[in-house]
Design a protein around this motif. Sequence first.
Motif, PDB file in Angstrom:
ATOM      1  N   SER A   1       0.833  -1.214   0.000  1.00  9.00           N
ATOM      2  CA  SER A   1       0.000   0.000   0.000  1.00  9.00           C
ATOM      3  C   SER A   1       0.865   1.261   0.000  1.00  9.00           C
ATOM      4  N   PRO A   2       1.689   1.446  -1.016  1.00  8.09           N
ATOM      5  CA  PRO A   2       2.624   2.572  -1.033  1.00  8.09           C
ATOM      6  C   PRO A   2       1.965   3.945  -1.018  1.00  8.09           C
ATOM      7  N   MET A   3       0.767   4.063  -1.566  1.00  5.39           N
ATOM      8  CA  MET A   3       0.112   5.359  -1.645  1.00  5.39           C
ATOM      9  C   MET A   3      -0.833   5.625  -0.473  1.00  5.39           C
ATOM     10  N   LEU A   4      -0.920   4.681   0.461  1.00  5.70           N
ATOM     11  CA  LEU A   4      -1.754   4.873   1.644  1.00  5.70           C
ATOM     12  C   LEU A   4      -1.065   5.860   2.588  1.00  5.70           C
ATOM     13  N   SER A   5      -1.827   6.747   3.203  1.00  2.35           N
ATOM     14  CA  SER A   5      -1.249   7.707   4.136  1.00  2.35           C
ATOM     15  C   SER A   5      -0.676   6.992   5.353  1.00  2.35           C
ATOM     16  N   MET A   6       0.450   7.477   5.836  1.00  2.00           N
ATOM     17  CA  MET A   6       1.088   6.924   7.032  1.00  2.00           C
ATOM     18  C   MET A   6       0.434   7.544   8.262  1.00  2.00           C
ATOM     19  N   SER A   7       0.045   6.733   9.204  1.00  2.34           N
ATOM     20  CA  SER A   7      -0.607   7.254  10.411  1.00  2.34           C
ATOM     21  C   SER A   7       0.429   7.537  11.500  1.00  2.34           C
ATOM     22  N   ARG A   8       0.022   8.298  12.500  1.00  4.07           N
ATOM     23  CA  ARG A   8       0.897   8.621  13.628  1.00  4.07           C
ATOM     24  C   ARG A   8       1.325   7.354  14.382  1.00  4.07           C
ATOM     25  N   SER A   9       0.405   6.420  14.536  1.00  2.00           N
ATOM     26  CA  SER A   9       0.744   5.187  15.245  1.00  2.00           C
ATOM     27  C   SER A   9       1.735   4.342  14.444  1.00  2.00           C
ATOM     28  N   MET A  10       1.572   4.317  13.116  1.00  2.00           N
ATOM     29  CA  MET A  10       2.511   3.575  12.275  1.00  2.00           C
ATOM     30  C   MET A  10       3.919   4.136  12.415  1.00  2.00           C
ATOM     31  N   LEU A  11       4.034   5.472  12.402  1.00  6.48           N
ATOM     32  CA  LEU A  11       5.354   6.095  12.429  1.00  6.48           C
ATOM     33  C   LEU A  11       6.074   5.834  13.743  1.00  6.48           C
ATOM     34  N   VAL A  12       5.394   6.010  14.883  1.00  4.55           N
ATOM     35  CA  VAL A  12       6.079   5.780  16.157  1.00  4.55           C
ATOM     36  C   VAL A  12       6.447   4.307  16.316  1.00  4.55           C
ATOM     37  N   THR A  13       5.670   3.420  15.728  1.00  3.42           N
ATOM     38  CA  THR A  13       5.996   1.995  15.789  1.00  3.42           C
ATOM     39  C   THR A  13       7.269   1.702  15.016  1.00  3.42           C
ATOM     40  N   VAL A  14       7.434   2.346  13.865  1.00  6.39           N
ATOM     41  CA  VAL A  14       8.654   2.184  13.073  1.00  6.39           C
ATOM     42  C   VAL A  14       9.880   2.626  13.879  1.00  6.39           C
ATOM     43  N   LEU A  15       9.803   3.786  14.524  1.00  4.56           N
ATOM     44  CA  LEU A  15      10.937   4.280  15.300  1.00  4.56           C
ATOM     45  C   LEU A  15      11.196   3.408  16.533  1.00  4.56           C
ATOM     46  N   TYR A  16      10.136   2.889  17.102  1.00  3.44           N
ATOM     47  CA  TYR A  16      10.262   1.975  18.242  1.00  3.44           C
ATOM     48  C   TYR A  16      11.023   0.720  17.819  1.00  3.44           C
ATOM     49  N   ARG A  17      10.722   0.216  16.636  1.00  5.32           N
ATOM     50  CA  ARG A  17      11.445  -0.951  16.115  1.00  5.32           C
ATOM     51  C   ARG A  17      12.899  -0.590  15.836  1.00  5.32           C
ATOM     52  N   LEU A  18      13.107   0.605  15.266  1.00  2.35           N
ATOM     53  CA  LEU A  18      14.460   1.057  14.952  1.00  2.35           C
ATOM     54  C   LEU A  18      15.308   1.154  16.216  1.00  2.35           C
ATOM     55  N   GLU A  19      14.681   1.502  17.329  1.00  4.18           N
ATOM     56  CA  GLU A  19      15.376   1.638  18.607  1.00  4.18           C
ATOM     57  C   GLU A  19      15.571   0.296  19.300  1.00  4.18           C
ATOM     58  N   GLY A  20      15.000  -0.769  18.733  1.00  5.92           N
ATOM     59  CA  GLY A  20      15.162  -2.090  19.333  1.00  5.92           C
ATOM     60  C   GLY A  20      14.068  -2.476  20.292  1.00  5.92           C
ATOM     61  N   GLU A  21      12.929  -1.764  20.240  1.00  2.89           N
ATOM     62  CA  GLU A  21      11.773  -2.040  21.078  1.00  2.89           C
ATOM     63  C   GLU A  21      12.138  -2.109  22.563  1.00  2.89           C
ATOM     64  N   PRO A  22      12.667  -1.010  23.106  1.00  5.36           N
ATOM     65  CA  PRO A  22      13.028  -0.992  24.531  1.00  5.36           C
ATOM     66  C   PRO A  22      11.790  -1.081  25.423  1.00  5.36           C
ATOM     67  N   GLU A  23      12.020  -1.295  26.688  1.00  4.32           N
ATOM     68  CA  GLU A  23      10.902  -1.377  27.634  1.00  4.32           C
ATOM     69  C   GLU A  23      10.153  -0.045  27.664  1.00  4.32           C
ATOM     70  N   ALA A  24       8.859  -0.130  27.609  1.00  2.66           N
ATOM     71  CA  ALA A  24       8.020   1.084  27.595  1.00  2.66           C
ATOM     72  C   ALA A  24       7.202   1.141  28.875  1.00  2.66           C
ATOM     73  N   GLY A  25       6.954   2.349  29.319  1.00  2.94           N
ATOM     74  CA  GLY A  25       6.144   2.527  30.519  1.00  2.94           C
ATOM     75  C   GLY A  25       4.667   2.574  30.195  1.00  2.94           C
ATOM     76  N   GLU A  26       3.927   3.191  31.060  1.00  2.15           N
ATOM     77  CA  GLU A  26       2.475   3.283  30.897  1.00  2.15           C
ATOM     78  C   GLU A  26       2.133   4.368  29.888  1.00  2.15           C
ATOM     79  N   CYS A  27       1.111   4.117  29.096  1.00  2.00           N
ATOM     80  CA  CYS A  27       0.639   5.103  28.129  1.00  2.00           C
ATOM     81  C   CYS A  27      -0.547   5.853  28.741  1.00  2.00           C
ATOM     82  N   PHE A  28      -0.471   7.171  28.726  1.00  2.00           N
ATOM     83  CA  PHE A  28      -1.467   7.970  29.430  1.00  2.00           C
ATOM     84  C   PHE A  28      -2.492   8.633  28.508  1.00  2.00           C
ATOM     85  N   PHE A  29      -2.446   8.331  27.206  1.00  2.00           N
ATOM     86  CA  PHE A  29      -3.414   8.916  26.289  1.00  2.00           C
ATOM     87  C   PHE A  29      -4.724   8.125  26.337  1.00  2.00           C
ATOM     88  N   ALA A  30      -5.808   8.843  26.444  1.00  2.00           N
ATOM     89  CA  ALA A  30      -7.113   8.195  26.585  1.00  2.00           C
ATOM     90  C   ALA A  30      -7.523   7.434  25.329  1.00  2.00           C
TER      91      ALA A  30
END
Length: 224
Positions: free
Chosen positions: A76-105
């Motif tokens: 899906s090259p022409m599909l818009s990239m979402s905010r969640s997709m982008l942070v997931t990519v960077l999280y993978r790039l960082e090696g998926e370190p331990e994450a704390g609690e997410c406070f967004f409703a």
Amino acid sequence: MIADVLVDGVSVGAVSEYTFEKVGAKHTIEALFKSAEGGETEEGFTDVPSDVWYTEAVKYVTEQSLMNGTSETAFSPMLSMSRSMLVTVLYRLEGEPEAGECFFADVADGTWYTDAVAWAAANGIVTGVSDTTFAPDAAITRESLAVILYRYAAMNEQAQGEKGDLTVFTDGASVSDWAAEAVAWAVGEGILTGKSGNTLDPQGTATRAEVATILMRFCSMTEK
């Protein structure tokens, strides 16, 4: 001929018809086609020809496990990239370190992007669209993409490069004030380039093909 159909970015197969039931919100539907002669494609994706500008980038991000296809046969090259997709990519790039609690409703526990959003927010890489909401499904703009990459690079002390001149672009003055420094950095590093008509299109949404290409350039920069 139809290779696949995506409804809100999710494959429903090579169907010729699709019916929405009780529509109460905006939806997207994307038909992916392949040549009847069976032309060459890249990495098994029927929607990534072997000779387009994003072919190498798609190969790179999938081989590095930074991005996946939207199905087994579609990127899906022409599909818009979402905010969640982008942070997931960077999280993978960082090696998926331990994450704390997410406070967004609007980021539920246990989703495929929960840990990525929590990690990115805790490290100042992303902020919410408000104090309590993240808008995970919102499309990422090109200037927001530059800002997030800039913050990620700064976290790893890799954001010291020379800034580019935005005035050379016909719409350079339209870059938002809050994004100007990051966009200038991305331009100076060759990560973000102009589009047709010598425009930056800062408020335009970034497609998955564009993000794959920008990520490949970004990783090349950080590996130097």
